[in-house]
Scaffold this motif. Structure first.
Motif, PDB file in Angstrom:
ATOM      1  N   LEU A   1     -23.946  -4.017 -13.786  1.00 49.48           N
ATOM      2  CA  LEU A   1     -24.073  -3.829 -15.229  1.00 49.48           C
ATOM      3  C   LEU A   1     -22.683  -3.851 -15.843  1.00 49.48           C
ATOM      4  N   LEU A   2     -22.512  -4.643 -16.875  1.00 44.91           N
ATOM      5  CA  LEU A   2     -21.243  -4.715 -17.588  1.00 44.91           C
ATOM      6  C   LEU A   2     -21.449  -4.083 -18.953  1.00 44.91           C
ATOM      7  N   ILE A   3     -20.614  -3.108 -19.286  1.00 47.23           N
ATOM      8  CA  ILE A   3     -20.774  -2.329 -20.517  1.00 47.23           C
ATOM      9  C   ILE A   3     -19.481  -2.369 -21.301  1.00 47.23           C
ATOM     10  N   SER A   4     -19.597  -2.535 -22.609  1.00 43.93           N
ATOM     11  CA  SER A   4     -18.418  -2.499 -23.474  1.00 43.93           C
ATOM     12  C   SER A   4     -18.552  -1.369 -24.467  1.00 43.93           C
ATOM     13  N   GLY A   5     -17.423  -0.976 -25.051  1.00 42.31           N
ATOM     14  CA  GLY A   5     -17.474   0.095 -26.026  1.00 42.31           C
ATOM     15  C   GLY A   5     -16.110   0.490 -26.527  1.00 42.31           C
ATOM     16  N   GLN A   6     -15.953   1.790 -26.704  1.00 45.66           N
ATOM     17  CA  GLN A   6     -14.758   2.361 -27.300  1.00 45.66           C
ATOM     18  C   GLN A   6     -14.529   3.732 -26.682  1.00 45.66           C
TER      19      GLN A   6
END
Length: 449
Positions: A127-132
């Motif tokens: 799972l690849l997750i992006s954010g801040q």
């Protein structure tokens, strides 16, 4: 202003009905009727409250040996349910366990405000997750994280290009590359649109920053075409009081193939859209909102070469699209219906509306996905007992509510931002849950179909 503070401001200013009791779920066995205001239907029983960082496993409970077979319509030993059919996610799954049960969840639980904004099922089974994230509590960095399918973090990378605020709003991966889209900050021009290609370990291969010179510019949607190109969409300030839905097609090496900009707004909406989906023929569906006259949904269909729109749908009033997915040739959208209503809608090729539902009771939908059997999964948020709770719902392709979940972290505002579906139907959801202290925690969870 930090992102979470801006989100809270949006929530506080939005009028909303009284929400469901936090963590409470009323079993309905797949009821399809309309729910009462503030009521949430589900087939999964009571949802556990926030647990410490880590993985909560589940068991299959499928009967073995000489026991009666799952699917015979009779609840036998080891079975939680048995509805006698082969439809997944309708209250009782094909393993004779309840639909929508929580398989595991993971909270960041560390210093600083962490938020997940997008989640992608990668080709390598991760799972690849992006954010801040805000490691020091004073500035926000772009953030990329990889998990395995059991909820264990494999690695993370943060990218700090300014002393103020940054975020990666959308991410996608092919076999040899990761593509990301978001925003960085410049003191001269506030938010600048950012797009980058990274290797599979998160190292930047190429990147582009776009500054309009007139204020907030955000890249909020990203999708890969069958040909291997990358489509990025967002909003760009073209001048005082003029904001465009911006769409650009990149070759894998970063070369720009075409750019479209449609003036639709008087002011930026932070990162609430646009969203984009790509069809098998590489035509695009871009969803946002327009307030050039009155606020209404805007759904554009672009040809693969980026020419004039093939069609557009914009007559629906009082709406803001935040998520877009394809169901065959049709488009499924989710977002907010004024004032503060979570909606899911299916639109036919050409723009005709087929159905709309607000049975996922809440304030706003943020993302939508379609599974292998044509069911629609939407995530967003709605009012809880003390603050906002995450909403996660599943509908049939005809708009019938299969189940809905009200997820309460118990300490403050909880927001659902992203959802994806694995090939076996399991649902991965991401967002943020308020932490026990002042810092919110990035939240990732997996659910049965």
């Amino acid at each position: 202003m930090r992102q979470v503070e801006m989100l809270v401001a949006v929530i506080v200013m939005t009028g909303c009905p009284v929400g469901p009791t936090p963590g409470e779920a009323t079993e309905t066995g797949g009821t399809t009727g309309t729910t009462s205001p503030g009521e949430m239907t589900t087939t999964s029983g009571s949802e556990p409250s926030t647990t410490p960082t880590g993985v909560t496993p589940t068991s299959s409970g499928t009967s073995t040996g000489g026991a009666p077979a799952c699917g015979d319509g009779t609840v036998d030993a080891g079975e939680a349910c048995d509805d006698g059919n082969t439809v997944e996610g309708d209250g009782c799954n094909n393993d004779c366990q309840e639909s929508a049960r929580l398989l595991w969840q993971n909270l960041s639980q560390r210093r600083g405000a962490d938020v997940y904004l997008d989640v992608e099922a990668a080709p390598d089974g991760t799972l690849l997750i992006s954010g801040q994230r805000s490691p020091d509590g004073t500035q926000d960095d772009r953030w990329l994280v990889r998990f395995d399918l059991d909820g264990n973090m494999l690695w993370e990378r943060s990218y700090d290009g300014s002393a103020t605020s940054e975020a990666i709003f959308a991410v996608a991966q092919r076999d040899d590359a990761v593509f990301a889209a978001g925003s960085t900050w410049s003191d001269a021009d506030a938010w600048d649109l950012w797009v980058g290609r990274l290797d599979l370990a998160g190292e930047v291969v190429w990147e582009e920053t776009l500054s309009s010179g007139f204020g907030g510019d955000f890249a909020t949607g990203l999708v890969m075409t069958a040909a291997g190109d990358v489509v990025v969409t967002g909003e760009v300030s073209e001048g005082p009081g003029e904001v465009s839905v911006w769409t650009r097609l990149y070759a894998p090496d970063g070369a720009v193939k075409w750019t479209r900009a449609e003036p639709v707004l008087h002011k930026t909406t932070y990162y609430f859209g646009p969203a984009v989906a790509v069809a098998a023929d590489d035509t695009l569906r871009v969803g946002f909102a327009s307030d050039t006259d009155t606020l209404h949904e805007l759904l554009l269909a672009y040809p693969a070469d980026g020419g004039e729109p093939l069609w557009q749908q914009g007559e629906t009033p009082d709406g803001l699209i935040s998520g877009v997915a394809l169901l065959g040739a049709d488009v499924v959208t989710t977002g907010e219906r004024y004032k503060g209503k979570f909606f899911v809608r299916r639109v036919a090729e050409g723009g005709a509306s087929l159905w709309e539902t607000q049975d996922c009771v809440g304030e706003a939908g943020r993302a939508v996905a379609v599974d292998g059997q044509g069911d629609v999964i939407a995530i967003g948020y709605g009012p809880g007992q003390t603050a906002t709770n995450i909403r996660l719902c599943k509908f049939s392709g005809e708009g019938v509510l299969r189940w809905g979940k009200d997820l309460d972290g118990q300490f403050g505002h909880d927001l659902g931002h992203a959802v994806t579906v694995l090939a076996d139907g399991r649902i991965v959801a991401a967002g943020v849950m308020a932490g026990e202290g002042e810092d919110p925690d990035a939240w990732l969870a997996m659910f049965a179909p």
